[in-house]
Design an enzyme around this catalytic site. Structure first.
Site, short mmCIF file in Angstrom:
data_model
loop_
_atom_site.label_atom_id
_atom_site.label_comp_id
_atom_site.label_asym_id
_atom_site.label_seq_id
_atom_site.Cartn_x
_atom_site.Cartn_y
_atom_site.Cartn_z
N CYS A 37 -27.91 57.11 -26.45
CA CYS A 37 -29.23 56.60 -26.07
C CYS A 37 -30.23 56.82 -27.20
O CYS A 37 -30.36 57.94 -27.71
CB CYS A 37 -29.71 57.32 -24.80
SG CYS A 37 -31.41 56.89 -24.37
N TYR A 85 -45.52 4.96 -11.78
CA TYR A 85 -46.79 5.24 -12.45
C TYR A 85 -47.59 4.01 -12.87
O TYR A 85 -48.69 4.16 -13.37
CB TYR A 85 -46.64 6.22 -13.61
CG TYR A 85 -45.68 5.83 -14.70
CD1 TYR A 85 -45.86 4.69 -15.46
CD2 TYR A 85 -44.59 6.65 -14.98
CE1 TYR A 85 -44.98 4.36 -16.46
CE2 TYR A 85 -43.70 6.32 -15.98
CZ TYR A 85 -43.90 5.17 -16.73
OH TYR A 85 -43.03 4.84 -17.72
N GLU A 130 -52.25 11.85 -14.96
CA GLU A 130 -50.95 11.97 -14.29
C GLU A 130 -50.05 12.89 -15.12
O GLU A 130 -50.11 12.85 -16.34
CB GLU A 130 -50.26 10.59 -14.24
CG GLU A 130 -51.12 9.52 -13.65
CD GLU A 130 -50.55 8.10 -13.88
OE1 GLU A 130 -49.38 7.98 -14.28
OE2 GLU A 130 -51.30 7.14 -13.66
N CYS A 185 -33.71 61.75 -19.44
CA CYS A 185 -34.08 60.79 -20.49
C CYS A 185 -35.53 60.41 -20.30
O CYS A 185 -35.91 59.84 -19.28
CB CYS A 185 -33.19 59.56 -20.41
SG CYS A 185 -33.72 58.23 -21.52
N LYS A 239 -49.92 16.28 -25.20
CA LYS A 239 -48.64 17.00 -25.21
C LYS A 239 -48.88 18.50 -25.10
O LYS A 239 -49.73 19.05 -25.81
CB LYS A 239 -47.88 16.72 -26.52
CG LYS A 239 -47.37 15.29 -26.63
CD LYS A 239 -46.32 15.03 -25.58
CE LYS A 239 -45.45 13.82 -25.85
NZ LYS A 239 -44.57 13.89 -26.96
N GLU A 245 -26.44 10.60 13.60
CA GLU A 245 -26.80 9.26 14.08
C GLU A 245 -26.92 8.29 12.90
O GLU A 245 -26.48 7.15 12.97
CB GLU A 245 -28.14 9.31 14.83
CG GLU A 245 -27.99 9.87 16.23
CD GLU A 245 -29.35 10.16 16.85
OE1 GLU A 245 -29.68 9.53 17.86
OE2 GLU A 245 -30.08 11.02 16.30
N CYS A 286 -27.68 54.36 -20.26
CA CYS A 286 -27.84 55.72 -20.74
C CYS A 286 -27.49 56.65 -19.58
O CYS A 286 -27.95 56.45 -18.46
CB CYS A 286 -29.29 55.94 -21.18
SG CYS A 286 -29.78 57.67 -21.18
N ASP A 310 -40.83 14.17 -17.79
CA ASP A 310 -39.86 14.08 -18.88
C ASP A 310 -38.55 13.53 -18.33
O ASP A 310 -37.64 14.28 -17.98
CB ASP A 310 -39.67 15.48 -19.48
CG ASP A 310 -39.12 15.38 -20.88
OD1 ASP A 310 -38.99 14.25 -21.39
OD2 ASP A 310 -38.82 16.43 -21.46
N LYS A 339 -47.06 13.91 -17.25
CA LYS A 339 -46.11 13.09 -18.01
C LYS A 339 -44.71 13.61 -17.75
O LYS A 339 -44.31 14.66 -18.26
CB LYS A 339 -46.45 13.15 -19.50
CG LYS A 339 -45.60 12.21 -20.34
CD LYS A 339 -46.16 12.11 -21.75
CE LYS A 339 -45.39 11.11 -22.58
NZ LYS A 339 -43.99 11.48 -22.78
N CYS A 355 -32.86 59.63 -25.73
CA CYS A 355 -32.52 61.01 -25.39
C CYS A 355 -31.17 61.45 -25.95
O CYS A 355 -30.74 62.58 -25.70
CB CYS A 355 -32.54 61.20 -23.88
SG CYS A 355 -31.15 60.40 -23.06
N ASP A 357 -28.73 13.39 11.18
CA ASP A 357 -27.83 12.92 10.12
C ASP A 357 -26.64 12.20 10.73
O ASP A 357 -26.17 11.19 10.22
CB ASP A 357 -27.32 14.10 9.30
CG ASP A 357 -28.45 14.73 8.49
OD1 ASP A 357 -29.59 14.23 8.58
OD2 ASP A 357 -28.18 15.71 7.78
S1 IVH Z 1 -47.74 5.18 -18.73
C1 IVH Z 1 -48.68 1.90 -21.72
N1 IVH Z 1 -47.50 7.29 -17.18
O1 IVH Z 1 -43.99 8.49 -21.32
C2 IVH Z 1 -48.46 3.03 -20.77
N2 IVH Z 1 -45.91 6.98 -18.92
O2 IVH Z 1 -44.71 6.94 -24.22
C3 IVH Z 1 -47.06 3.44 -20.73
N3 IVH Z 1 -44.17 8.70 -18.98
O3 IVH Z 1 -41.34 6.86 -21.91
C4 IVH Z 1 -46.64 4.51 -19.89
N4 IVH Z 1 -44.89 9.86 -17.26
O4 IVH Z 1 -41.81 6.64 -19.39
C5 IVH Z 1 -47.01 6.61 -18.23
N5 IVH Z 1 -47.39 9.09 -15.72
C6 IVH Z 1 -46.89 8.40 -16.76
C7 IVH Z 1 -45.73 8.82 -17.43
C8 IVH Z 1 -45.28 8.08 -18.53
C9 IVH Z 1 -43.95 9.76 -18.20
C10 IVH Z 1 -43.32 8.30 -20.13
C11 IVH Z 1 -42.95 6.86 -20.15
C12 IVH Z 1 -42.66 6.58 -21.59
C13 IVH Z 1 -43.54 7.57 -22.28
C14 IVH Z 1 -44.73 6.86 -22.87
#
Ligand code: IVH
Length: 667
Positions: free
Chosen positions: A406, A225, A113, A428, A314, A36, A422, A117, A115, A409, A34
């Site tokens: 309690c 992605y 993949e 108890c 989902k 360096e 208690c 958040d 998804k 008991c 770090d």
């Molecule tokens: S593909 C047309 N891959 O999910 C394809 N989206 O409604 C569009 N998101 O807000 C997206 N992980 O940012 C894709 N592995 C993933 C994702 C991903 C999260 C989010 C994306 C967007 C929402 C899609």
């Protein structure tokens, strides 16, 4: 220095710092220290200050952010950023799979993949250099967040490798790891500032800072992605190929992505991610499934604002609303009284929940709930469900009050900070049951066949009033219990008999001393010559042990100074319990390496570093990853770099492989 030389130095510094950064963040294989790194960084910074015209657009100095420059401007996306259709069940998902199977030729393979958040981002690279970064916005136009994205370590400022399209737009998700989020909120709480509701909001807030120096401090991450616009649209045949290429160019691709080509594979992937979800250091709210063949994507096309070739599965909601029907008070092993919410059954996180913990009365006050209220229940993964918030008043509202005695008991309840306890101890029945369950549990006496229900019966029927009584149980007694046949009774008796041979650490753990978990129990066991030695430990000795502080030491002392506990241990021994002493850690005191800190670096002629490390550890050495003033030896092979330099500076003794082996073989 000539202008050209300075330009060259700036170029060289920018490039090598970008490489070091990539090795550090993407490959977790730092090649310089770090210090360096900081030195090179400062050198670049001062050159850039003196010659601002020579500052490059991929300069790593931008990672620290810059002062605000007005509002965010708008950027039109070359290709719209679409959204995804949702699947809420396995059925929806399989519908999708068979739907696309009917529309394309040959086998469909799906690419799955997590998804993430977070916040969607579009990054444009022109001739390999990051030109701008934009939010998704309304899908057509987003906000220019270039200065902010440049502070994110997992976003390359310049693509690595050659053979690049002249224009390449990379899409991905920017997110805040949970650990960073927790830390950030803890700090905010300390300063009495507002906390973020969840990592997504925190990521969004951090990204939409006009002052990118703030973004720089938030430790955001990005997973790529997909490829958006590319000046070479026919570069790939498969989506998965494009991701591998993005990885080569310096992006982080989520490690859980997978190619799936059957309904079974899809099902088990859903199961796997559902189970993993709560353990990840980032939040995911589903799984994105995409047709892997780009030709299939072409064929399938789009509907409205979403592609037909992808779907977002989902996860079941982890939050649900229900009514708080009642609150009961449970008594734990140490007497702690926990308010437990009785709820109208509600489906959340994939199961039906009708009870949820309220932790303690402070939590009840914080939530501001009354019996009859509508409440939000949260259940993530395998985590115990909890009442997350009050939503509104119900038909009636009854205050939640801690009883003065309690509920099991009737002993008095004593307050200890936010914990109500208690005072009945082993008188108890609730505390007794929990203590016995702990005593026979897997990490303690590990008595097979002595489950919770059986313990409840044994205590209720007064067969067991102390752990000692377990060793007086006999088959004729046991068969009197519900659901207990002759055979299971005999098995249980023999399990009890064989549990008498017990490791000392498990024995100590079984005693249920407050704050003494299995690790602390092992630490204490290693200090003793025999079981009764437990009762001669002093606070000083205890506190000198690894990870034992004054609080744990005090709990141990409270336990050992109680005569009843001493006689409990004696009587257990009289019943034939025999404690096996821990085997001493093999620390050959003869080896020069015993107790010494050793660092290995470079390529060794005969041994791999891991193999040599194993030999050193076996004779009691501590092998560490970095050289400091505490290092005793550095074993250096070919191409030993900064560690060797540092060791020399710190006067650490340096050995080559042959010398290290000679010392190892000395005894
Ligand atoms: S593909 C047309 N891959 O999910 C394809 N989206 O409604 C569009 N998101 O807000 C997206 N992980 O940012 C894709 N592995 C993933 C994702 C991903 C999260 C989010 C994306 C967007 C929402 C899609």
């Amino acid at each position: 220095m000539s202008f050209d030389k300075i330009r060259d130095e700036i170029a060289e510094l920018s490039e090598s710092l970008n490489t070091y950064n990539r090795l550090y963040y993407l490959e977790s294989a730092p090649t310089i220290s770090d210090q360096e790194y900081d030195q090179l960084f400062q050198r670049l910074r001062s050159l850039e200050e003196e010659y601002p015209d020579l500052k490059r657009s991929d300069s790593p100095t931008q990672r620290v952010g810059s002062a605000p420059s007005g509002e965010f401007s708008q950027i039109a996306h070359r290709i719209p950023m679409l959204s995804l259709d949702n699947a809420f069940s396995n059925e929806d998902l399989l519908d999708f799979y068979s739907r696309i199977g009917q529309k394309v030729d040959g086998e469909v393979s799906l690419f799955a993949e997590p998804k993430l958040d977070g916040i969607a981002v579009s990054l444009m690279y022109i001739d390999g250099v990051l030109a701008y970064g934009a939010t998704r916005g309304d899908g057509q136009t987003g906000e220019d967040i270039t200065a902010n994205v440049k502070t994110i370590a997992s976003i390359p400022l310049r693509l690595s490798g050659d053979d690049l399209p002249s224009e390449l737009e990379v899409r991905g998700e920017i997110f805040m790891p949970r650990s960073v989020f927790d830390e950030l909120n803890l700090e905010a709480q300390k300063r009495e500032e507002k906390v973020f509701v969840n990592p997504r909001n925190a990521a969004s807030g951090s990204l939409r800072q006009l002052d990118s120096r703030i973004t720089a401090k938030r430790k955001l991450m990005m997973n790529a992605y997909s490829v958006g616009y590319s000046s070479e649209p026919d570069r790939y045949r498969l989506h998965s190929e494009s991701l591998s290429d993005l990885r080569r160019l310096g992006f982080v691709i989520n490690p859980l992505v997978e190619c799936l080509d059957s309904t079974e594979a899809i099902g088990s992937y859903v199961q796997k991610l559902t189970a993993l979800r709560s353990e990840l250091d980032y939040e995911i709210d589903g799984i994105v499934f995409k047709a892997d063949k780009l030709a299939d994507q072409q064929t399938l096309g789009f509907v409205a604002r979403a592609p037909r070739w992808a779907i977002a599965y989902k996860f079941p909601a982890e939050r649900a609303e229900t009514t708080l029907e009642d609150v009961e008070f449970q008594v734990g092993r140490t007497g702690a009284i926990t308010p437990v919410a009785r709820l109208s059954p509600v489906f959340v996180g994939g199961v039906t929940v009708s009870n949820a913990t309220l932790h303690n009365m402070d939590e009840v006050a914080r939530l501001g709930i009354k019996i009859g209220d509508r409440v939000a229940i949260q259940r993530a993964g395998d985590v115990i469900p909890k009442v997350a918030a009050r939503i509104g008043a119900g038909a009636f509202g009854r205050n939640i009050e801690l009883p003065s005695h309690c509920p099991v008991c009737s002993s008095e309840i004593e307050q200890e900070g936010s914990i109500a306890r208690c005072s009945g101890a082993m008188l108890c029945p609730a505390q007794l049951k929990e203590s016995i369950k702990h005593f026979v549990s897997r990490k303690a006496f590990d008595i097979d066949g002595l489950g919770d229900k059986l313990v409840d019966q044994l205590v209720d029927k007064e067969f067991v009033l102390s752990p000692i009584d377990i060793f007086d149980l006999n088959t004729p007694n046991l068969v009197l219990l519900e659901r207990m046949g002759q055979k299971s009774a005999e098995n249980l008796i023999s399990a009890i008999e064989s549990s008498k041979q017990i490791e000392l650490s498990r024995f100590i753990y079984a005693l249920g001393i407050r704050e003494v978990g299995e690790t602390t129990a092992s630490t204490i066991a290693r200090e003793l010559d025999d079981v009764m030695g437990l009762f001669s430990l002093t606070p000083d000795v205890l506190e000198s042990l690894d990870d034992i502080g004054p609080v744990v030491a005090r709990h141990v002392m409270v336990f050992t100074s109680n005569q009843d506990n001493r006689s409990l241990v004696r009587r257990l021994l009289e019943k034939g319990v025999e404690c096996q002493m821990p085997t001493q850690v093999r620390e050959s005191s003869e080896s020069v390496f015993a107790g010494k800190t050793v660092v290995l670096t470079g390529t060794l002629p005969n041994y791999s570093r891991d193999d040599l490390k194993a030999l050193l550890v076996a004779v009691g050495a501590k092998v560490s990853g970095s050289v400091s003033s505490k290092t005793d030896y550095l074993v250096a092979g070919e191409k030993a770099g900064s560690k060797l330099k540092k060791a020399t500076e710190l006067n650490v003794q340096v050995l080559d492989e042959a010398a290290a082996l000679a010392l190892l073989n000395q005894n």
